[in-house]
Design a protein around this motif. Structure first.
Motif, short mmCIF file in Angstrom:
data_model
loop_
_atom_site.label_atom_id
_atom_site.label_comp_id
_atom_site.label_asym_id
_atom_site.label_seq_id
_atom_site.Cartn_x
_atom_site.Cartn_y
_atom_site.Cartn_z
N LEU A 186 12.46 13.28 -9.18
CA LEU A 186 13.42 12.03 -9.00
C LEU A 186 13.13 11.74 -7.59
N LEU A 187 13.69 12.46 -6.35
CA LEU A 187 13.25 11.86 -5.44
C LEU A 187 11.74 11.84 -4.86
N PRO A 188 11.26 13.39 -4.91
CA PRO A 188 9.21 12.80 -4.37
C PRO A 188 9.18 11.50 -5.29
N GLY A 189 9.79 11.22 -6.86
CA GLY A 189 8.79 10.18 -7.20
C GLY A 189 9.75 8.98 -6.48
N ILE A 190 10.64 9.15 -5.97
CA ILE A 190 10.83 7.78 -5.33
C ILE A 190 10.19 7.71 -3.67
N GLY A 191 10.14 8.34 -3.55
CA GLY A 191 9.04 8.67 -1.63
C GLY A 191 7.77 8.26 -2.60
N MET A 192 6.89 8.37 -3.68
CA MET A 192 5.98 7.60 -3.51
C MET A 192 5.66 6.09 -4.51
N ILE A 193 6.19 6.02 -5.01
CA ILE A 193 7.19 4.18 -4.84
C ILE A 193 7.36 3.82 -3.53
N ILE A 194 8.09 4.39 -3.07
CA ILE A 194 7.57 3.45 -1.08
C ILE A 194 6.62 4.11 -0.17
N GLY A 195 5.60 4.96 -0.68
CA GLY A 195 4.22 5.08 -0.07
C GLY A 195 3.32 3.69 -0.96
N LEU A 196 3.57 3.61 -1.80
CA LEU A 196 3.20 2.61 -2.87
C LEU A 196 3.44 1.20 -2.63
N PHE A 197 4.71 0.21 -2.00
CA PHE A 197 4.73 -0.94 -1.83
C PHE A 197 4.28 -0.40 -0.18
N ILE A 198 4.52 0.28 0.93
CA ILE A 198 3.68 0.71 1.82
C ILE A 198 2.51 -0.12 1.97
N ALA A 199 1.54 0.39 1.03
CA ALA A 199 0.17 0.56 1.46
C ALA A 199 0.01 -0.63 0.75
N LEU A 200 0.44 -0.94 0.04
CA LEU A 200 -0.10 -2.85 -0.80
C LEU A 200 0.86 -3.96 -0.47
N PHE A 201 1.68 -4.06 0.94
CA PHE A 201 2.30 -5.04 1.39
C PHE A 201 1.95 -4.86 2.91
N ILE A 202 2.20 -3.71 3.22
CA ILE A 202 1.73 -3.45 5.05
C ILE A 202 0.09 -3.02 5.31
N THR A 203 0.08 -1.88 5.16
CA THR A 203 -1.35 -1.32 5.60
C THR A 203 -2.16 -1.71 5.19
N TYR A 204 -2.27 -2.50 3.50
CA TYR A 204 -3.44 -2.62 2.97
C TYR A 204 -3.14 -4.82 2.71
N ARG A 205 -2.17 -5.34 3.71
CA ARG A 205 -1.94 -6.04 3.11
C ARG A 205 -2.90 -7.58 3.63
N LYS A 206 -3.34 -7.18 4.18
CA LYS A 206 -4.63 -8.44 4.72
C LYS A 206 -5.97 -8.40 4.19
N PRO A 207 -6.51 -9.69 4.49
CA PRO A 207 -7.69 -9.90 2.84
C PRO A 207 -8.92 -8.76 3.62
N ARG A 208 -9.82 -8.60 2.74
CA ARG A 208 -11.08 -7.49 3.43
C ARG A 208 -11.82 -8.55 2.75
N ASN A 209 -12.79 -8.60 3.16
CA ASN A 209 -14.67 -8.85 2.47
C ASN A 209 -15.20 -7.56 2.65
N THR A 210 -14.79 -7.06 1.37
CA THR A 210 -16.08 -6.01 1.50
C THR A 210 -17.32 -6.23 0.64
N ASN A 211 -18.07 -7.57 0.03
CA ASN A 211 -18.80 -8.34 -0.44
C ASN A 211 -19.34 -9.33 0.24
N PRO A 212 -19.94 -9.67 1.53
CA PRO A 212 -20.09 -10.85 2.01
C PRO A 212 -20.66 -12.06 0.83
#
Length: 431
Positions: A186-212
């Protein structure tokens, strides 16, 4: 110990340098055999012999690729994209969480694993481009859904994972039932949930133009796609494929059922069979071959005794049920799983060697389960040879604008292995 570490590092470094992952694994496998004392011919033969271990999985991926192309041919995914554009316009966070949720369901409620990715994701690429969604965030969402459910929940693929841990622990002399494993994970899984939210709402939050060349989000899509009889028949074929897969417990038979029905329903004209199959192989063939050669790499490491030697040496340098001991075992699991590419295949290896040691130094059964389970799960996210990374790449790179290593492996490694390590250590110390 140096054999495993050196060969895995060779694979990782070559991959980071953008050497094709097939060549990177091939070179790493040959190097591992030679470091173990074999000549180059014997190393290559051992690698080729082990490729058959993933033949079923590779053929499954090819068949799923063909079925995915057929579904795209029907146009039903255009209906889905049109609906999502209307309902999720400007809602990047909701879209990404929805994708993570769908991926989670693929591990238990509808246990198709990565089969949904080449069907769902390629038609959504234009939507991602219109919304300026960072595809690294999508990769993080998909990998989370492919891993977190089996790490935390004893259902679907999680039942297999938890039961494997319990069986191997019991075989090692420490009684454990699969119904207890979730408490340790359960605790390792909670760590993954935290990692998900960091990725979605902090690290990769800004818009990115993949296809010009993509259409701006504010501009509506041209035309309207209506639901037709062809779409209904496609849904029936998908349902039949899913039912066959569950009934026969075979992705191959499931995909084959769907393919045959798509021809019988004339959703895809029989005369287009060659082109559809070729496109399917083009979509999933690379991933299928990576799985084959990764199985060969794992065979080299295991048959030369390099994995067992590494774990034995690791245990020798550990003393007592301490934080350092747990950390060393978790890092050992990370290195091995990065090379082998599968948590499920790593658990029996680690449990056979870790459980007697944990028993002798005083780790509790739950703490041992947390160590073994987390050590096996670490590295699955981020490994170039794991289906948890190959699956997301198969969908996100359908238009050639997503790099497997830098856009899938590196982001998922950072956002999931680090929290798994931290929360796995906490679990080992408090349980």
């Amino acid at each position: 110990m140096l054999i495993v570490i050196s060969s895995v590092l060779i694979m990782i470094i070559l991959s980071l340098l953008r050497v094709n992952v097939v060549l990177a694994i091939l070179i790493a496998g040959i190097a591992g055999g030679m470091l173990a004392g074999l000549d180059i011919t014997a190393s290559l033969e051992l690698l080729v012999e082990g490729m058959g271990g993933q033949a079923n999985t590779a053929l499954s991926y090819i068949m799923l690729g063909v079925f995915a192309i057929m579904i795209g041919y029907s146009g039903i995914t255009n209906v889905l994209v049109q609906y999502l554009i209307k309902t999720l316009k400007g809602k990047r966070g909701v879209l990404l969480l929805t994708i993570a949720g769908v991926a989670c369901l693929s591990q238990n409620v509808v246990p198709v694993h990565i089969a949904f990715i080449p069907i769902l994701i390629p038609p959504l690429l234009s939507l991602f481009d219109r919304m300026r969604v960072d595809r690294r965030a999508v990769a993080a969402a998909l990998t989370f859904g492919l891993k977190a459910p089996y790490v935390m929940l004893p259902v679907g693929y999680g039942y297999i994972f938890h039961n494997t841990i319990a069986v191997e622990m019991t075989s090692g002399g420490m009684d454990m039932t699969h119904t207890e494993i979730w408490k340790a994970m359960l605790l390792p899984g909670i760590g993954m949930i935290i990692g998900l939210f960091i990725a979605l709402f902090i690290t990769y939050r800004k818009p990115r133009n993949t296809n010009p060349e993509s259409v701006p989000e504010e501009e509506p899509a041209a035309g309207t796609v209506s639901f037709t009889k062809q779409h209904l028949l496609t849904i029936i074929a998908i349902a039949a494929a899913l039912g066959s897969q569950i009934y026969f417990d075979s992705l191959i038979l499931g995909a084959l059922t769907g393919i045959v029905l798509m021809f019988l329903f004339v959703v895809v004209p029989f005369k287009n069979g060659d082109s559809v199959v070729n496109e399917g192989i083009k979509l999933m063939g690379m991933i299928a071959f990576v799985m084959l050669i990764a199985s060969g790499f794992a065979n080299v490491l295991q048959e030369t005794g390099a994995v067992e030697q590494m774990v034995d040496q690791t245990i020798q340098y550990s003393a007592g049920a301490t934080l350092l001991t747990a950390a060393v075992m978790l890092l050992t699991g990370l290195i091995i799983t990065m090379g082998i590419g599968t948590s499920f295949g790593t658990i029996p290896i680690l449990a056979a060697l870790f459980v007697p040691f944990c028993l002798s130094v005083g780790f509790s059964p739950l703490a041992t389960a947390a160590i073994v389970g987390t050590a096996g799960a670490m590295g699955d996210a981020g490994s170039p040879a794991s289906d948890s990374t190959l699956g997301p790449t198969s969908g996100l790179n359908a238009d050639g604008r997503h790099n497997h290593i830098w856009d899938t492996c590196v982001p998922t490694f950072l956002h999931y292995n680090i929290p798994l390590f931290i929360f796995g250590l906490i679990a080992a110390m408090v349980l």
